[in-house]
Motif scaffolding. Structure first.
Motif, short mmCIF file in Angstrom:
data_model
loop_
_atom_site.label_atom_id
_atom_site.label_comp_id
_atom_site.label_asym_id
_atom_site.label_seq_id
_atom_site.Cartn_x
_atom_site.Cartn_y
_atom_site.Cartn_z
N GLN A 1 2.58 -1.92 3.55
CA GLN A 1 1.37 -2.06 3.32
C GLN A 1 0.94 -2.57 1.95
O GLN A 1 0.00 -2.51 1.52
N CYS B 1 6.13 -1.46 -0.11
CA CYS B 1 5.94 -1.17 1.31
C CYS B 1 5.51 -1.90 2.14
O CYS B 1 4.79 -3.01 1.58
N HIS C 1 1.70 -1.80 -1.07
CA HIS C 1 1.73 -0.90 -2.40
C HIS C 1 3.01 -1.31 -2.85
O HIS C 1 4.07 -1.20 -2.69
N VAL D 1 2.30 6.23 -2.02
CA VAL D 1 0.86 6.02 -1.48
C VAL D 1 0.72 6.26 -0.14
O VAL D 1 -0.33 7.32 0.20
N CYS D 2 1.45 5.70 0.66
CA CYS D 2 1.28 6.07 2.09
C CYS D 2 2.61 6.48 2.77
O CYS D 2 2.28 6.92 4.01
ZN LIG Z 1 2.70 2.24 0.71
#
Ligand SMILES: [Zn+2]
Ligand SMILES: C[S@@+](CC[C@H](N)C(=O)[O-])C[C@H]1O[C@@H](n2cnc3c(N)ncnc32)[C@H](O)[C@@H]1O
Length: 303
Positions: free
Chosen positions: A45, A43, A47, A28-29
Motif C-alpha cells: 500500500q 508495504c 506505506h 500502518v496496515c
Molecule cells: Zn501498509
C-alpha cells in the motif's frame, strides 16, 4: 570519508533487513513489508519507512515523547561499557540462552524489547555467536529514537527499530527469545510474538537495586523501598514462570562513574544538581546491583 562509511552502514543494514523482511508487518496496515533498494522498507500500500544514515528504521506511526534523552543513553552506555556494571547479569543471560538454544540448533531471532542504547543486546548476540556458536539475529526495539540512534551508530549487525513494544511491527510467532531488561512489558504482545517453545527473559530490579541511591534520595517516602511483587504477579497471569534467578553484587565506582550512574537512572532524574552533589559528597564508593532474572514461556497445554 565520513559520508562513505555512513552510506555503507545504511547499505549493510538494508541488506540485513532484507534477509529478515518476512518477519515484519506494516505498522500502518499490517501487510507484508519488503526492502526497496537500500533506501526503505515498504508495504504494497506504499506505506514507506526510510533507513536512516545510521541504518535503523523508525517504524512508529505517531510522534512519541519519552523521558529518555541522549544524556541518559550516553551515561548508560558508559556505565555498562567502561564500568561493566551489568556484566554478571549479562553472563547469566548468555548462559541461560546457551542452555535453551544449544550449539547447532535452528537460527532464531532474539528480540530486545526496550533495548535502550543497545549495548546489552549487541554484547549478548556477539557472545552467543562466538562462544556458543549460536546462529542468532538480534532485533532491538525502543520507543526512544535517541536510544536507537546510539545503538545503530555503535553496534551494526543488529536490526534496530524505533517502535512501541505494545504494538510491534512484527508478525506473530517470530521471536525465539524475548529480552526485556528494566523496561515496561506487554505480556499479551510478548506471548503472541514468541514461537511455540520461545522464552521470555525479563530482568527486574530486586528490593536492593541501587539502594544507596534510593535510601539517600527517597528517605522517609514510599519510594525508599521497592518491591517487584506486582510485576511478577502480573507476568504469572500471562505466562508460565520457569525459573527465577536472583543476581546480587556490588560495584565500586569512582566519582565519574557515580555521576554517570545518577544520570542513567530514573531514580535520580528529578533530583537537582545540588542534591546529586550532596550524594556524591557522602563518600559513597560502592553501589548494589540487585536484579531478578525471570525466565518464562507459554503455558504448556495438558496432553
Ligand atoms: Zn501498509
Ligand atoms: C530503564 S531503560 C532500560 C533500557 C535497557 N534495556 C537497559 O537496560 O539499558 C527503559 C527503556 O524502555 C523504553 N520504553 C519505555 N516504554 C516503551 C515502549 N512503550 N516501547 C518501547 N520502548 C519503551 C525506554 O525508552 C527506555 O529505553
Amino acid at each position: 570519508m565520513i559520508l562513505v562509511s555512513q552510506r555503507s552502514k545504511r547499505d549493510l543494514s538494508a541488506e540485513l533487513f532484507r534477509t529478515s523482511e518476512a518477519i515484519f508487518r506494516c505498522p500502518v496496515c499490517g501487510k507484508d513489508m519488503k526492502v526497496v533498494g537500500t533506501e526503505s522498507m515498504a508495504c504494497p500500500q506504499h506505506h514507506t519507512f526510510d533507513f536512516t544514515r545510521q541504518g535503523y528504521l523508525n517504524l512508529t506511526t505517531r510522534m512519541v515523547k519519552t523521558n529518555y534523552d541522549r544524556n541518559l543513553f550516553t551515561a548508560r552506555k558508559r556505565i555498562m561499557g567502561d564500568y561493566g556494571f551489568f556484566n554478571p547479569a549479562l553472563d547469566q543471560i548468555v548462559s541461560l540462552i546457551g542452555q535453551a538454544h544449544p550449539v547447532h540448533t535452528e537460527p532464531f531471532y532474539l528480540l530486545d524489547m526496550g533495548c535502550g542504547e543497545g549495548s546489552h543486546l549487541s554484547r549478548i548476540c556477539e557472545r552467543l555467536r562466538s562462544r556458543n556458536k549460536v546462529s542468532v539475529t538480534g532485533i532491538g526495539m525502543d520507543l526512544a529514537k535517541t536510544g536507537i540512534h546510539e545503538a545503530a551508530a555503535n553496534y551494526p549487525g543488529t536490526l534496530w527499530t524505533v517502535a512501541d513494544l505494545a504494538d510491534p511491527p512484527l508478525k506473530p510467532h517470530t521471536a525465539g527469545l524475548i529480552l526485556n531488561i528494566l523496561s515496561p512489558s506487554n505480556y499479551q504482545v510478548f506471548k503472541q510474538l514468541l514461537t511455540e517453545n520461545g522464552l521470555l527473559i525479563k530482568v527486574v530490579p530486586g528490593n536492593d537495586y541501587l539502594k544507596e541511591l534510593r535510601s539517600f534520595f527517597y528517605e522517609g517516602t514510599v519510594k525508599a523501598t521497592y518491591s517487584n511483587k506486582e510485576i511478577i504477579k502480573n507476568l504469572k497471569n500471562h505466562l508460565e514462570i520457569r525459573e527465577v534467578i536472583p543476581i546480587r553484587y556490588t560495584r565500586r565506582l569512582d566519582r565519574d562513574g557515580l555521576k554517570a550512574l545518577s544520570r542513567m537512572t530514573p531514580l535520580a532524574w528529578k533530583m537537582g544538581k545540588d542534591r546529586v552533589e550532596q550524594w556524591l559528597n557522602t563518600g559513597i564508593s560502592e553501589v548494589t546491583v540487585d536484579l531478578v532474572l525471570i525466565v518464562a514461556g507459554k503455558r504448556q497445554m495438558p496432553e
